[in-house]
Design a protein around this motif. Structure first.
Motif, PDB file in Angstrom:
ATOM      1  N   ALA A   1       1.189  -1.349   0.156  1.00  0.00           N
ATOM      2  CA  ALA A   1       0.182  -0.075  -0.122  1.00  0.00           C
ATOM      3  C   ALA A   1       0.754   1.091   0.028  1.00  0.00           C
ATOM      4  O   ALA A   1       0.416   2.231  -0.685  1.00  0.00           O
ATOM      5  CB  ALA A   1      -0.972  -0.100   1.358  1.00  0.00           C
ATOM      6  N   VAL A   2       2.260   0.842   0.498  1.00  0.00           N
ATOM      7  CA  VAL A   2       3.137   2.412   0.349  1.00  0.00           C
ATOM      8  C   VAL A   2       4.193   2.565  -0.648  1.00  0.00           C
ATOM      9  O   VAL A   2       4.526   3.353  -0.930  1.00  0.00           O
ATOM     10  CB  VAL A   2       3.844   2.563   1.889  1.00  0.00           C
ATOM     11  N   VAL A   3       4.121   1.237  -1.463  1.00  0.00           N
ATOM     12  CA  VAL A   3       5.166   1.433  -2.068  1.00  0.00           C
ATOM     13  C   VAL A   3       4.935   2.316  -3.570  1.00  0.00           C
ATOM     14  O   VAL A   3       6.040   2.545  -4.252  1.00  0.00           O
ATOM     15  CB  VAL A   3       5.472  -0.283  -2.914  1.00  0.00           C
ATOM     16  N   ILE A   4       3.709   2.296  -3.865  1.00  0.00           N
ATOM     17  CA  ILE A   4       3.527   3.627  -4.144  1.00  0.00           C
ATOM     18  C   ILE A   4       3.643   5.000  -4.605  1.00  0.00           C
ATOM     19  O   ILE A   4       3.545   6.006  -4.831  1.00  0.00           O
ATOM     20  CB  ILE A   4       1.538   3.148  -5.062  1.00  0.00           C
ATOM     21  N   MET A   5       3.677   4.989  -2.954  1.00  0.00           N
ATOM     22  CA  MET A   5       4.358   6.791  -2.508  1.00  0.00           C
ATOM     23  C   MET A   5       5.475   6.443  -2.635  1.00  0.00           C
ATOM     24  O   MET A   5       6.345   7.698  -1.927  1.00  0.00           O
ATOM     25  CB  MET A   5       3.613   6.439  -0.648  1.00  0.00           C
ATOM     26  N   VAL A   6       6.119   5.786  -2.486  1.00  0.00           N
ATOM     27  CA  VAL A   6       7.629   6.144  -2.572  1.00  0.00           C
ATOM     28  C   VAL A   6       7.855   6.284  -3.568  1.00  0.00           C
ATOM     29  O   VAL A   6       8.080   6.522  -5.122  1.00  0.00           O
ATOM     30  CB  VAL A   6       8.518   4.622  -2.806  1.00  0.00           C
ATOM     31  N   PRO A   7       9.538   7.444  -3.742  1.00  0.00           N
ATOM     32  CA  PRO A   7       9.121   8.807  -5.465  1.00  0.00           C
ATOM     33  C   PRO A   7      10.532   8.055  -5.431  1.00  0.00           C
ATOM     34  O   PRO A   7      11.562   8.346  -5.946  1.00  0.00           O
ATOM     35  CB  PRO A   7       9.736   9.665  -4.011  1.00  0.00           C
ATOM     36  N   GLY A   8       9.837   6.415  -6.871  1.00  0.00           N
ATOM     37  CA  GLY A   8      11.232   5.953  -7.726  1.00  0.00           C
ATOM     38  C   GLY A   8      11.821   7.598  -8.977  1.00  0.00           C
ATOM     39  O   GLY A   8      12.753   7.149  -8.975  1.00  0.00           O
ATOM     40  N   ALA A   9      10.378   7.757  -9.186  1.00  0.00           N
ATOM     41  CA  ALA A   9      10.741   9.179 -10.172  1.00  0.00           C
ATOM     42  C   ALA A   9      11.389   9.809  -9.990  1.00  0.00           C
ATOM     43  O   ALA A   9      12.557  10.226 -10.782  1.00  0.00           O
ATOM     44  CB  ALA A   9       9.426   9.321 -10.642  1.00  0.00           C
ATOM     45  N   ALA A  10      11.477  10.320  -8.761  1.00  0.00           N
ATOM     46  CA  ALA A  10      12.910  11.193  -8.211  1.00  0.00           C
ATOM     47  C   ALA A  10      13.789  10.807  -8.089  1.00  0.00           C
ATOM     48  O   ALA A  10      14.815  11.531  -8.175  1.00  0.00           O
ATOM     49  CB  ALA A  10      12.343  12.459  -7.021  1.00  0.00           C
ATOM     50  N   VAL A  11      14.288  10.142  -7.747  1.00  0.00           N
ATOM     51  CA  VAL A  11      15.470   9.003  -7.800  1.00  0.00           C
ATOM     52  C   VAL A  11      16.121   8.970  -9.193  1.00  0.00           C
ATOM     53  O   VAL A  11      17.892   9.131  -9.204  1.00  0.00           O
ATOM     54  CB  VAL A  11      15.031   7.177  -6.235  1.00  0.00           C
ATOM     55  N   TYR A  12      15.044   7.954  -9.923  1.00  0.00           N
ATOM     56  CA  TYR A  12      16.068   7.851 -11.401  1.00  0.00           C
ATOM     57  C   TYR A  12      16.224   9.446 -12.049  1.00  0.00           C
ATOM     58  O   TYR A  12      17.259   9.409 -12.511  1.00  0.00           O
ATOM     59  CB  TYR A  12      14.816   7.150 -11.773  1.00  0.00           C
ATOM     60  N   ARG A  13      15.433  10.260 -11.766  1.00  0.00           N
ATOM     61  CA  ARG A  13      15.952  12.014 -12.003  1.00  0.00           C
ATOM     62  C   ARG A  13      17.348  12.341 -11.443  1.00  0.00           C
ATOM     63  O   ARG A  13      18.169  13.372 -12.238  1.00  0.00           O
ATOM     64  CB  ARG A  13      14.676  12.645 -11.807  1.00  0.00           C
ATOM     65  N   THR A  14      17.044  11.520  -9.789  1.00  0.00           N
ATOM     66  CA  THR A  14      18.697  12.217  -9.614  1.00  0.00           C
ATOM     67  C   THR A  14      19.846  11.892 -10.542  1.00  0.00           C
ATOM     68  O   THR A  14      20.614  12.653 -10.204  1.00  0.00           O
ATOM     69  CB  THR A  14      18.637  11.585  -7.530  1.00  0.00           C
ATOM     70  N   PHE A  15      19.543  10.461 -10.514  1.00  0.00           N
ATOM     71  CA  PHE A  15      21.081   9.829 -11.133  1.00  0.00           C
ATOM     72  C   PHE A  15      21.000  10.470 -12.708  1.00  0.00           C
ATOM     73  O   PHE A  15      22.711  10.479 -12.743  1.00  0.00           O
ATOM     74  CB  PHE A  15      20.324   8.236 -11.124  1.00  0.00           C
ATOM     75  N   VAL A  16      20.376  10.639 -13.014  1.00  0.00           N
ATOM     76  CA  VAL A  16      20.318  11.077 -14.580  1.00  0.00           C
ATOM     77  C   VAL A  16      21.216  12.320 -14.237  1.00  0.00           C
ATOM     78  O   VAL A  16      22.174  12.958 -15.481  1.00  0.00           O
ATOM     79  CB  VAL A  16      19.291  10.569 -15.241  1.00  0.00           C
TER      80      VAL A  16
END
Length: 421
Positions: free
Chosen positions: A363-378
């Motif tokens: 239920a909280v995995v959908i709230m993990v800011p994965g997109a922000a993390v990937y933008r950070t690496f890029v």
């Protein structure tokens, strides 16, 4: 007179200790946190008649000591298979909770044999479909339109199929993560280019959706269980889980950057769709439900467990997004939403006889800011430090907020968490 080895060795304690350790290894391999692994081992130890049992659990190792009277036995085990299997975790939890004093080693081992023989609930094609549905829902929640949703659906499904194929052949997990991320990004790029070829210009302006296509690689279970371990002051397990999650994200992030560098894809966030507020809420409810459902099924959850988690996640995630739209900081909105998840899981899990973690984490995995993390690496790899720092700090504080919200709910609803022993 020859002394038999059995006269010198506590044979029964050895057998009991081995069974307890076997339970711990099975729980750890299913993806649960160290706190629950220790609890299950103690339940088995009590049922087998031991006086005391202590264990030190990390991400991949267990050191356990079984005490009976004046003697004790210490064993060390290693679990190299890091993954999540909610169905097996449910069965193991029922076994541990159902044990009563007087249980025998043979009885416990027979049940462990049965659980270890369980096959995955869903075939490979459905497993890929679950990832496709979850990431397609993510694409909409990340302000994507029909083009992004469809492209991400195809890309994530194929990426997960590749990922599962190689993981089931025991290829290095970090290498598999990088390959799966590259496949997803390239499939999304191919979809956009094909759309451009079929309808001139139809694919332009939709390139940023490729970030959502790799969100199935975000190790949400490890991030959340690691944070909960830290909240229980189990630093060795918590730090190990968070480092593991970081390395998985790093493997995926480097792959995403490499594809973006070669192809020119840009991960900049897209503007929100211009749709009526009432319709937006409805679509967010649907997307949140499907996103959590997809991730829960991806974790091999039984259907009823996945639907329960999706219902909880739907309510909490839409609450989070609506609060953010009203001007609340995303970190604060996330903290409130994850507290709601923890509270609802505490109400629902006992009534459905389900492990609480199998409802709260999806239920909280959908709230993990994965997109922000990937933008950070890029952005880091592109030398854009300002964007990288902004996205990275935002992602960090949202993850901390998730941990605080879940931990607060657990402390208020679970006596074992609220009082140190």
């Amino acid at each position: 007179m020859t002394t038999r080895e059995d006269d010198l060795e506590p044979v029964e304690l050895i057998r009991q200790s081995g069974t307890i350790l076997r339970m711990g290894k099975a729980m750890l391999a299913s993806g649960t946190g160290s706190y629950r692994v220790k609890t299950a081992m103690q339940q088995v130890a009590a049922a087998l008649g031991l006086d005391r049992h202590q264990a030190h659990v990390t991400l991949t190792e267990i050191t356990a000591t079984s005490h009976r009277g004046p003697i004790f036995r210490t064993e060390v085990a290693e679990v190299r298979a890091i993954g999540v299997n909610a169905h097996r975790l449910e069965q193991l939890t029922h076994l541990a909770n159902g044990l009563r004093p007087g249980a025998t080693v043979e009885q416990v081992n027979a049940e462990l044999d049965r659980i270890e023989r369980l096959r995955p609930l869903y075939p490979a094609i459905l497993n890929a479909l679950f990832a496709a549905v979850a990431c397609g829902a993510f694409a909409f929640l990340n302000n994507g339109g029909p083009v992004e949703v469809l492209g991400v659906f195809l890309a994530a499904g194929l990426g997960q199929a590749v990922r599962r194929y190689f993981l089931h052949r025991h290829v290095n997990q970090f290498a598999v993560t990088g390959v799966a991320a590259a496949v997803s990004c390239l499939v999304y790029l191919g979809f956009v280019e094909a759309l451009d070829a079929l309808a001139d210009g139809a694919g332009r302006g939709h390139e940023a959706g490729y970030i959502s296509a790799v969100l199935f690689l975000v190790p949400g279970f490890a991030l959340v269980t690691g944070a909960l371990d830290l909240a229980k002051f189990d630093f060795s397990a918590g730090v190990a889980r968070e480092v593991y999650a970081l390395v998985v994200l790093l493997a995926a992030g480097i792959s995403v950057w490499a594809v973006s560098w070669v192809t020119g894809l840009v991960p900049d966030p897209t503007a929100a769709l211009a749709i009526p507020a009432a319709l937006q809420v409805v679509l967010r409810l649907v997307a949140s439900f499907l996103g959590v459902l997809g991730f829960a099924l991806l974790f091999n959850s039984p259907v009823r467990m996945a639907i329960a988690a999706a219902g909880i996640g739907m309510v909490a995630n839409v609450l989070r997004l609506e609060l953010a739209d009203l001007g609340m900081a995303m970190q604060a909105a996330t903290m409130i939403a994850t507290f709601v998840v923890g509270a609802l899981a505490a109400l629902v899990a006992p009534r459905m006889r389900l492990p609480r973690i199998t409802l709260s984490v999806p239920a909280v995995v959908i709230m993990v800011p994965g997109a922000a993390v990937y933008r950070t690496f890029v952005s880091l790899n592109n030398g854009d430090a300002e964007v990288a720092v902004t996205a990275g700090v935002q992602a960090l504080f949202v993850v901390i907020s998730i941990a605080i919200g879940l931990a607060a709910a657990r402390i208020l609803t679970d006596r074992a968490w609220g009082f140190e022993r």
